[in-house]
Design a protein around this motif. Structure first.
Motif, PDB file in Angstrom:
ATOM      1  N   GLY A  36     -31.881  -5.046 -17.501  1.00  0.00           N
ATOM      2  CA  GLY A  36     -31.802  -5.681 -16.085  1.00  0.00           C
ATOM      3  C   GLY A  36     -32.661  -4.899 -15.345  1.00  0.00           C
ATOM      4  O   GLY A  36     -32.678  -3.763 -15.504  1.00  0.00           O
ATOM      5  N   PRO A  37     -32.737  -5.575 -14.375  1.00  0.00           N
ATOM      6  CA  PRO A  37     -33.161  -4.571 -12.875  1.00  0.00           C
ATOM      7  C   PRO A  37     -32.411  -3.664 -13.194  1.00  0.00           C
ATOM      8  O   PRO A  37     -33.053  -2.877 -12.226  1.00  0.00           O
ATOM      9  CB  PRO A  37     -33.612  -5.834 -11.906  1.00  0.00           C
ATOM     10  CG  PRO A  37     -32.823  -7.041 -12.532  1.00  0.00           C
ATOM     11  CD  PRO A  37     -32.930  -7.138 -13.984  1.00  0.00           C
ATOM     12  N   LYS A  38     -31.112  -3.524 -13.097  1.00  0.00           N
ATOM     13  CA  LYS A  38     -30.505  -2.510 -12.320  1.00  0.00           C
ATOM     14  C   LYS A  38     -30.058  -1.320 -13.374  1.00  0.00           C
ATOM     15  O   LYS A  38     -30.203  -0.181 -13.355  1.00  0.00           O
ATOM     16  CB  LYS A  38     -29.064  -2.997 -12.200  1.00  0.00           C
ATOM     17  CG  LYS A  38     -28.577  -4.088 -11.105  1.00  0.00           C
ATOM     18  CD  LYS A  38     -28.158  -3.358 -10.135  1.00  0.00           C
ATOM     19  CE  LYS A  38     -27.685  -4.062  -8.647  1.00  0.00           C
ATOM     20  NZ  LYS A  38     -27.756  -3.949  -7.696  1.00  0.00           N
ATOM     21  N   SER A  39     -30.658  -1.958 -14.738  1.00  0.00           N
ATOM     22  CA  SER A  39     -30.630  -0.693 -15.714  1.00  0.00           C
ATOM     23  C   SER A  39     -32.165  -0.503 -15.986  1.00  0.00           C
ATOM     24  O   SER A  39     -32.357   0.943 -15.349  1.00  0.00           O
ATOM     25  CB  SER A  39     -30.944  -1.228 -17.418  1.00  0.00           C
ATOM     26  OG  SER A  39     -29.534  -1.621 -17.784  1.00  0.00           O
ATOM     27  N   VAL A  40     -32.814  -0.907 -15.025  1.00  0.00           N
ATOM     28  CA  VAL A  40     -34.641  -0.233 -14.683  1.00  0.00           C
ATOM     29  C   VAL A  40     -34.585   0.814 -13.582  1.00  0.00           C
ATOM     30  O   VAL A  40     -34.714   2.038 -13.389  1.00  0.00           O
ATOM     31  CB  VAL A  40     -35.488  -1.056 -14.300  1.00  0.00           C
ATOM     32  CG1 VAL A  40     -36.852  -0.268 -13.570  1.00  0.00           C
ATOM     33  CG2 VAL A  40     -35.280  -2.179 -15.330  1.00  0.00           C
ATOM     34  N   GLU A  41     -33.670   0.196 -12.802  1.00  0.00           N
ATOM     35  CA  GLU A  41     -33.731   1.101 -11.294  1.00  0.00           C
ATOM     36  C   GLU A  41     -32.603   2.543 -11.842  1.00  0.00           C
ATOM     37  O   GLU A  41     -32.871   3.330 -11.168  1.00  0.00           O
ATOM     38  CB  GLU A  41     -32.665   0.916  -9.933  1.00  0.00           C
ATOM     39  CG  GLU A  41     -32.972  -0.300  -9.751  1.00  0.00           C
ATOM     40  CD  GLU A  41     -32.354  -1.408  -8.751  1.00  0.00           C
ATOM     41  OE1 GLU A  41     -30.999  -0.644  -8.435  1.00  0.00           O
ATOM     42  OE2 GLU A  41     -32.842  -2.423  -8.313  1.00  0.00           O
ATOM     43  N   THR A  42     -31.176   2.435 -12.735  1.00  0.00           N
ATOM     44  CA  THR A  42     -30.899   3.681 -13.319  1.00  0.00           C
ATOM     45  C   THR A  42     -31.342   4.083 -14.277  1.00  0.00           C
ATOM     46  O   THR A  42     -31.487   5.994 -13.858  1.00  0.00           O
ATOM     47  CB  THR A  42     -29.897   2.913 -13.862  1.00  0.00           C
ATOM     48  OG1 THR A  42     -28.417   1.691 -13.068  1.00  0.00           O
ATOM     49  CG2 THR A  42     -29.014   4.197 -15.278  1.00  0.00           C
ATOM     50  N   TYR A  43     -32.308   3.795 -14.875  1.00  0.00           N
ATOM     51  CA  TYR A  43     -33.183   4.753 -16.186  1.00  0.00           C
ATOM     52  C   TYR A  43     -34.573   5.781 -14.725  1.00  0.00           C
ATOM     53  O   TYR A  43     -34.990   6.727 -15.325  1.00  0.00           O
ATOM     54  CB  TYR A  43     -33.545   4.129 -17.037  1.00  0.00           C
ATOM     55  CG  TYR A  43     -33.118   3.371 -17.973  1.00  0.00           C
ATOM     56  CD1 TYR A  43     -32.911   4.536 -19.098  1.00  0.00           C
ATOM     57  CD2 TYR A  43     -33.315   1.655 -18.915  1.00  0.00           C
ATOM     58  CE1 TYR A  43     -31.706   3.826 -20.211  1.00  0.00           C
ATOM     59  CE2 TYR A  43     -32.226   1.869 -19.889  1.00  0.00           C
ATOM     60  CZ  TYR A  43     -31.446   2.636 -19.776  1.00  0.00           C
ATOM     61  OH  TYR A  43     -30.748   2.111 -21.082  1.00  0.00           O
ATOM     62  N   LYS A  44     -34.803   4.811 -14.024  1.00  0.00           N
ATOM     63  CA  LYS A  44     -35.688   5.241 -12.618  1.00  0.00           C
ATOM     64  C   LYS A  44     -35.249   6.684 -12.207  1.00  0.00           C
ATOM     65  O   LYS A  44     -35.800   7.842 -12.310  1.00  0.00           O
ATOM     66  CB  LYS A  44     -36.126   4.330 -12.170  1.00  0.00           C
ATOM     67  CG  LYS A  44     -37.335   4.891 -11.651  1.00  0.00           C
ATOM     68  CD  LYS A  44     -37.707   4.153 -10.396  1.00  0.00           C
ATOM     69  CE  LYS A  44     -38.580   2.850 -10.795  1.00  0.00           C
ATOM     70  NZ  LYS A  44     -38.890   1.586  -9.714  1.00  0.00           N
ATOM     71  N   ALA A  45     -33.643   6.523 -11.708  1.00  0.00           N
ATOM     72  CA  ALA A  45     -32.827   7.783 -11.138  1.00  0.00           C
ATOM     73  C   ALA A  45     -32.563   8.181 -11.859  1.00  0.00           C
ATOM     74  O   ALA A  45     -33.046   9.968 -11.986  1.00  0.00           O
ATOM     75  CB  ALA A  45     -31.982   6.736 -10.466  1.00  0.00           C
ATOM     76  N   ARG A  46     -32.234   8.468 -13.165  1.00  0.00           N
ATOM     77  CA  ARG A  46     -31.911   9.689 -13.962  1.00  0.00           C
ATOM     78  C   ARG A  46     -33.410  10.366 -14.114  1.00  0.00           C
ATOM     79  O   ARG A  46     -33.090  11.188 -14.511  1.00  0.00           O
ATOM     80  CB  ARG A  46     -31.572   8.938 -14.899  1.00  0.00           C
ATOM     81  CG  ARG A  46     -29.906   8.422 -15.129  1.00  0.00           C
ATOM     82  CD  ARG A  46     -29.774   8.264 -16.788  1.00  0.00           C
ATOM     83  NE  ARG A  46     -28.458   7.716 -16.682  1.00  0.00           N
ATOM     84  CZ  ARG A  46     -27.721   6.712 -17.406  1.00  0.00           C
ATOM     85  NH1 ARG A  46     -28.410   6.901 -19.043  1.00  0.00           N
ATOM     86  NH2 ARG A  46     -26.483   6.573 -16.924  1.00  0.00           N
ATOM     87  N   GLY A  47     -34.298   9.973 -14.745  1.00  0.00           N
ATOM     88  CA  GLY A  47     -35.184  10.457 -15.233  1.00  0.00           C
ATOM     89  C   GLY A  47     -35.984  11.503 -13.903  1.00  0.00           C
ATOM     90  O   GLY A  47     -36.688  12.124 -14.096  1.00  0.00           O
ATOM     91  N   MET A  48     -35.255  10.162 -12.481  1.00  0.00           N
ATOM     92  CA  MET A  48     -36.474  11.241 -11.349  1.00  0.00           C
ATOM     93  C   MET A  48     -36.334  12.981 -11.245  1.00  0.00           C
ATOM     94  O   MET A  48     -35.700  13.582 -11.125  1.00  0.00           O
ATOM     95  CB  MET A  48     -36.837  10.340  -9.679  1.00  0.00           C
ATOM     96  CG  MET A  48     -37.700   9.535 -10.507  1.00  0.00           C
ATOM     97  SD  MET A  48     -38.021   7.946  -9.044  1.00  0.00           S
ATOM     98  CE  MET A  48     -37.833   8.961  -7.678  1.00  0.00           C
ATOM     99  N   THR A  49     -34.333  12.750 -11.699  1.00  0.00           N
ATOM    100  CA  THR A  49     -33.098  13.922 -10.989  1.00  0.00           C
ATOM    101  C   THR A  49     -33.402  14.821 -12.420  1.00  0.00           C
ATOM    102  O   THR A  49     -33.604  15.228 -12.054  1.00  0.00           O
ATOM    103  CB  THR A  49     -31.641  12.894 -11.533  1.00  0.00           C
ATOM    104  OG1 THR A  49     -31.759  12.164 -10.469  1.00  0.00           O
ATOM    105  CG2 THR A  49     -30.833  14.294 -11.591  1.00  0.00           C
ATOM    106  N   LYS A  50     -33.658  14.139 -13.198  1.00  0.00           N
ATOM    107  CA  LYS A  50     -34.015  15.023 -14.550  1.00  0.00           C
ATOM    108  C   LYS A  50     -35.661  15.933 -14.051  1.00  0.00           C
ATOM    109  O   LYS A  50     -35.413  17.607 -15.044  1.00  0.00           O
ATOM    110  CB  LYS A  50     -34.443  14.192 -15.575  1.00  0.00           C
ATOM    111  CG  LYS A  50     -32.851  14.320 -16.607  1.00  0.00           C
ATOM    112  CD  LYS A  50     -32.832  13.570 -18.082  1.00  0.00           C
ATOM    113  CE  LYS A  50     -31.842  12.930 -18.298  1.00  0.00           C
ATOM    114  NZ  LYS A  50     -32.159  12.399 -20.250  1.00  0.00           N
ATOM    115  N   LEU A  51     -36.376  15.079 -13.850  1.00  0.00           N
ATOM    116  CA  LEU A  51     -37.827  16.228 -13.264  1.00  0.00           C
ATOM    117  C   LEU A  51     -37.248  16.476 -11.817  1.00  0.00           C
ATOM    118  O   LEU A  51     -38.305  17.448 -11.620  1.00  0.00           O
ATOM    119  CB  LEU A  51     -38.807  14.995 -12.904  1.00  0.00           C
ATOM    120  CG  LEU A  51     -38.947  14.221 -14.949  1.00  0.00           C
ATOM    121  CD1 LEU A  51     -39.850  13.566 -14.276  1.00  0.00           C
ATOM    122  CD2 LEU A  51     -39.826  15.450 -15.980  1.00  0.00           C
ATOM    123  N   GLY A  52     -36.730  16.632 -11.186  1.00  0.00           N
ATOM    124  CA  GLY A  52     -36.295  17.115  -9.773  1.00  0.00           C
ATOM    125  C   GLY A  52     -37.294  16.233  -8.726  1.00  0.00           C
ATOM    126  O   GLY A  52     -38.014  16.862  -7.897  1.00  0.00           O
TER     127      GLY A  52
END
Length: 72
Positions: A36-52
């Motif tokens: 789902g598009p919401k899952s995409v947003e979640t994965y993107k946000a988590r990845g960006m957070t992990k990478l700072g």
């Protein structure tokens, strides 16, 4: 892909950020990955957070440095 192990991303976060870096929309990424598009947003946000990272420009720069933009 030896470089993948040098950062803390899950396989899904990696794929979502790679697709976003090459210019795909959340909707297109969701369709390609069959999530789902919401899952995409979640994965993107988590990845960006992990990478700072705080914006898409940082994601694109990182993707370029990792060779993600050269992948098909």
């Amino acid at each position: 892909m030896e470089q993948r192990s040098k950062h803390p991303l899950s396989a899904r976060e990696h794929e979502v950020l790679r697709l976003a870096a090459v210019g795909h929309s959340n909707k297109t990424i969701a369709e390609k990955l069959q999530i789902g598009p919401k899952s995409v947003e979640t994965y993107k946000a988590r990845g960006m957070t992990k990478l700072g990272f705080h914006d898409r420009v940082e994601v694109v720069r990182f993707a370029h440095s990792m060779g993600w933009l050269d992948e098909s």
